[in-house]
Design an enzyme around this catalytic site. Structure first.
Site, PDB file in Angstrom:
ATOM      1  N   GLY A  13      -1.611  -8.474   4.766  1.00 33.19           N
ATOM      2  CA  GLY A  13      -2.995  -8.109   4.439  1.00 33.19           C
ATOM      3  C   GLY A  13      -3.518  -7.036   5.385  1.00 33.19           C
ATOM      4  N   ALA A  24      -2.701   4.123  18.647  1.00 28.67           N
ATOM      5  CA  ALA A  24      -2.362   3.801  20.038  1.00 28.67           C
ATOM      6  C   ALA A  24      -0.844   3.749  20.224  1.00 28.67           C
ATOM      7  CB  ALA A  24      -2.991   2.459  20.425  1.00 28.67           C
ATOM      8  N   VAL A  25      -0.147   3.157  19.265  1.00 29.90           N
ATOM      9  CA  VAL A  25       1.316   3.062  19.382  1.00 29.90           C
ATOM     10  C   VAL A  25       1.926   4.465  19.370  1.00 29.90           C
ATOM     11  CG1 VAL A  25       3.421   2.301  18.193  1.00 29.90           C
ATOM     12  CG2 VAL A  25       1.461   0.749  18.374  1.00 29.90           C
ATOM     13  N   ARG A  27       0.545   7.455  20.031  1.00 30.19           N
ATOM     14  CA  ARG A  27       0.224   8.326  21.181  1.00 30.19           C
ATOM     15  C   ARG A  27       0.826   7.788  22.479  1.00 30.19           C
ATOM     16  NH1 ARG A  27      -5.576  10.887  19.583  1.00 30.19           N
ATOM     17  NH2 ARG A  27      -4.721  12.147  17.890  1.00 30.19           N
ATOM     18  N   ARG A  74       3.515  -6.353   0.827  1.00 30.25           N
ATOM     19  CA  ARG A  74       4.289  -7.580   1.035  1.00 30.25           C
ATOM     20  C   ARG A  74       5.667  -7.259   0.460  1.00 30.25           C
ATOM     21  NH1 ARG A  74      -1.084  -9.860   0.447  1.00 30.25           N
ATOM     22  NH2 ARG A  74      -1.481 -10.709   2.517  1.00 30.25           N
ATOM     23  N   GLY A 106       3.094 -14.017   8.915  1.00 32.64           N
ATOM     24  CA  GLY A 106       4.238 -13.745   8.036  1.00 32.64           C
ATOM     25  C   GLY A 106       5.012 -12.540   8.551  1.00 32.64           C
ATOM     26  N   ILE A 128      -7.979 -10.142   9.368  1.00 35.23           N
ATOM     27  CA  ILE A 128      -9.410 -10.444   9.534  1.00 35.23           C
ATOM     28  C   ILE A 128      -9.671 -11.921   9.791  1.00 35.23           C
ATOM     29  CG2 ILE A 128     -10.170  -8.491   8.121  1.00 35.23           C
ATOM     30  CD1 ILE A 128     -10.865 -10.629   5.941  1.00 35.23           C
ATOM     31  N   ARG A 156     -29.993 -13.401   2.044  1.00 32.91           N
ATOM     32  CA  ARG A 156     -31.122 -14.221   2.499  1.00 32.91           C
ATOM     33  C   ARG A 156     -32.466 -13.636   2.031  1.00 32.91           C
ATOM     34  NH1 ARG A 156     -32.729 -17.987   6.296  1.00 32.91           N
ATOM     35  NH2 ARG A 156     -30.718 -18.170   7.330  1.00 32.91           N
ATOM     36  N   GLY A 172     -11.160 -16.771   4.602  1.00 25.79           N
ATOM     37  CA  GLY A 172     -10.583 -17.786   5.494  1.00 25.79           C
ATOM     38  C   GLY A 172      -9.933 -18.891   4.683  1.00 25.79           C
ATOM     39  N   ARG A 173      -8.654 -18.702   4.380  1.00 29.38           N
ATOM     40  CA  ARG A 173      -7.957 -19.693   3.556  1.00 29.38           C
ATOM     41  C   ARG A 173      -7.596 -20.943   4.350  1.00 29.38           C
ATOM     42  NH1 ARG A 173      -3.502 -16.370   0.557  1.00 29.38           N
ATOM     43  NH2 ARG A 173      -4.522 -14.769   1.765  1.00 29.38           N
ATOM     44  N   ALA A 188     -27.010 -20.473   8.859  1.00 25.87           N
ATOM     45  CA  ALA A 188     -26.700 -21.250   7.651  1.00 25.87           C
ATOM     46  C   ALA A 188     -27.072 -22.717   7.861  1.00 25.87           C
ATOM     47  CB  ALA A 188     -25.222 -21.134   7.327  1.00 25.87           C
TER      48      ALA A 188
HETATM   49  P1  ADP Z   1       0.782 -11.578   6.887  1.00 22.54           P
HETATM   50  O1  ADP Z   1       1.622 -10.809   7.845  1.00 22.54           O
HETATM   51  O2  ADP Z   1      -0.565 -10.956   6.686  1.00 22.54           O
HETATM   52  O3  ADP Z   1       0.756 -13.064   7.231  1.00 22.54           O
HETATM   53  P2  ADP Z   1       2.643 -12.116   4.673  1.00 22.54           P
HETATM   54  O4  ADP Z   1       2.761 -13.582   4.962  1.00 22.54           O
HETATM   55  O5  ADP Z   1       2.459 -11.700   3.265  1.00 22.54           O
HETATM   56  O6  ADP Z   1       1.429 -11.417   5.443  1.00 22.54           O
HETATM   57  O7  ADP Z   1       3.946 -11.416   5.282  1.00 22.54           O
HETATM   58  C1  ADP Z   1       4.133 -10.028   5.194  1.00 22.54           C
HETATM   59  C2  ADP Z   1       5.590  -9.711   5.004  1.00 22.54           C
HETATM   60  O8  ADP Z   1       6.327 -10.207   6.132  1.00 22.54           O
HETATM   61  C3  ADP Z   1       6.252 -10.391   3.809  1.00 22.54           C
HETATM   62  O9  ADP Z   1       6.061  -9.712   2.625  1.00 22.54           O
HETATM   63  C4  ADP Z   1       7.718 -10.386   4.221  1.00 22.54           C
HETATM   64  O10 ADP Z   1       8.314  -9.135   3.988  1.00 22.54           O
HETATM   65  C5  ADP Z   1       7.622 -10.627   5.715  1.00 22.54           C
HETATM   66  N1  ADP Z   1       7.797 -12.081   5.956  1.00 22.54           N
HETATM   67  C6  ADP Z   1       6.919 -13.073   5.689  1.00 22.54           C
HETATM   68  N2  ADP Z   1       7.431 -14.291   5.991  1.00 22.54           N
HETATM   69  C7  ADP Z   1       8.686 -14.060   6.466  1.00 22.54           C
HETATM   70  C8  ADP Z   1       9.757 -14.885   6.944  1.00 22.54           C
HETATM   71  N3  ADP Z   1       9.610 -16.220   6.974  1.00 22.54           N
HETATM   72  N4  ADP Z   1      10.890 -14.300   7.327  1.00 22.54           N
HETATM   73  C9  ADP Z   1      11.024 -12.952   7.285  1.00 22.54           C
HETATM   74  N5  ADP Z   1      10.073 -12.116   6.841  1.00 22.54           N
HETATM   75  C10 ADP Z   1       8.919 -12.633   6.434  1.00 22.54           C
END
Ligand code: ADP
Length: 322
Positions: A13, A24-25, A27, A74, A106, A128, A156, A172-173, A188
């Site tokens: 996301g 930053a990375v 430069r 993703r 992820g 976020i 409001r 916020g899931r 609130a």
């Molecule tokens: P976030 O980084 O925002 O949590 P995602 O969970 O969608 O988002 O993960 C982003 C990407 O990171 C995924 O599409 C995938 O390519 C990689 N990724 C996610 N989970 C794994 C995992 N368990 N092992 C390896 N790569 C992963």
């Protein structure tokens, strides 16, 4: 041995402030004498060689914009043992020995896997939701909070004019931090978060009645996305109390917009720290913020840390908002 050629990508996301981290990375890497690649669309760019060599001007005028100039994605293909091997092979082909991944947990799992294939990889928390356990703060969180606060202030105005109740769903899931903090900031009446189960009668209706008995005539209820059923909740409140109740789902508006000063500064500090680690030949770390300090943790350990919910803030919110 320290990295000589690094790549930076944004994954998962998007979040406001990612651009400041990319800048930053790039430069920092260039100033350390490294060759730096920008990778397009997350891990997909590594898989398919969609990357470009960066110079000092490649990241001009991006810091003040939301989203990510490198785009994000993703990548289901990367999330397989073959995908990780293919990405590592692409890094070797280009001479890349260090990668900075800006994203959520992820993306950090992917970073851990890439390190396992011999490419030094560092995670920078960009999301976020503030849902990464090892850090007090993620890039994008402050901007999202301020956006949610401004939007609810507007809601409001109209809620007050009509003596209504507004149920506002914020992002916020799994993590109620956005809801909790904006709930406090907008006053609130009640804030519902995924971490704490709620009781409709006690936490919603009784609080409306109590506030009503003190002369209050309009009510804001903040609900985190992960609690769900926002429209249904609004309907139940109207049915139970007779107060006209509207539901608003803020949604992706919270993901965009110019990053706040705090997001730009934290992202800049984290990006610098990530490249310092690579320069020292260190990989498999997540950059984090503890208090006002920039620190780092082993990725595997960071991914296993339990998130701690701010119980004190939850109490503050409940006491102040009647
Ligand atoms: P976030 O980084 O925002 O949590 P995602 O969970 O969608 O988002 O993960 C982003 C990407 O990171 C995924 O599409 C995938 O390519 C990689 N990724 C996610 N989970 C794994 C995992 N368990 N092992 C390896 N790569 C992963």
């Amino acid at each position: 041995m320290g990295a000589k050629c690094i790549a930076v990508l944004t994954s998962g996301g998007d979040a406001p402030g990612m651009n400041a981290a990319v800048r930053a990375v790039v430069r920092t890497g260039l100033s350390f004498g490294m060759k730096v690649y920008g990778v397009m669309r997350g891990y997909n760019g590594l898989l398919h060689g969609d990357l470009k060599e960066m110079n000092m001007r490649s990241v001009s005028d991006i810091m003040q914009h939301g989203g990510t100039a490198l785009f994000t994605a993703r990548s289901p293909e990367f999330n397989t043992p073959e995908g990780v091997k293919k990405a590592a092979a692409m890094c070797r082909e280009k001479g890349i020995d260090g990668v900075v991944v800006i994203g959520g947990d992820g993306s950090f799992r992917g970073a851990r896997d890439l390190t396992g294939e011999g490419i030094l990889t560092i995670g920078v928390p960009g999301t976020i939701d503030n849902d990464i356990a090892c850090t007090d703060y993620t890039v994008g969180y402050d901007t999202a909070l301020n956006t949610a606060m401004e939007m609810i202030d507007r809601i409001r105005d109209t809620t007050e004019s009509h003596d209504r109740c507004s149920v506002v769903e914020v992002m916020g899931r799994r993590c109620g931090d956005i809801a909790l903090n904006t709930g406090v900031a907008v006053g609130a009446l009640t804030t519902l978060v995924p971490e704490i189960p709620y009781d409709f009668q006690k936490d919603v209706i009784d609080r409306i009645r109590l506030a009503q008995s003190t002369g209050k005539r309009h009510y804001i209820i903040v609900v985190a996305e992960g609690v769900g059923h926002t429209q249904e909740l609004a309907e139940r409140i109207q049915k139970e109390t007779g107060i006209e109740t509207r539901a608003t789902i803020l949604g992706h508006v919270q993901r965009g917009g110019a990053p706040t000063l705090r997001d730009r500064v934290v992202a800049s500090r984290m990006g610098y720290h990530a490249v310092e680690l690579l320069q020292n030949g260190i990989g498999n770390r997540v950059v984090a913020m503890k208090g006002e300090e920039i620190v780092d943790f082993d990725i595997t350990e960071a991914l296993e840390m339990p998130r701690v919910f701010d119980e004190k803030m939850y109490k503050v919110s409940a006491v102040l908002s009647i």
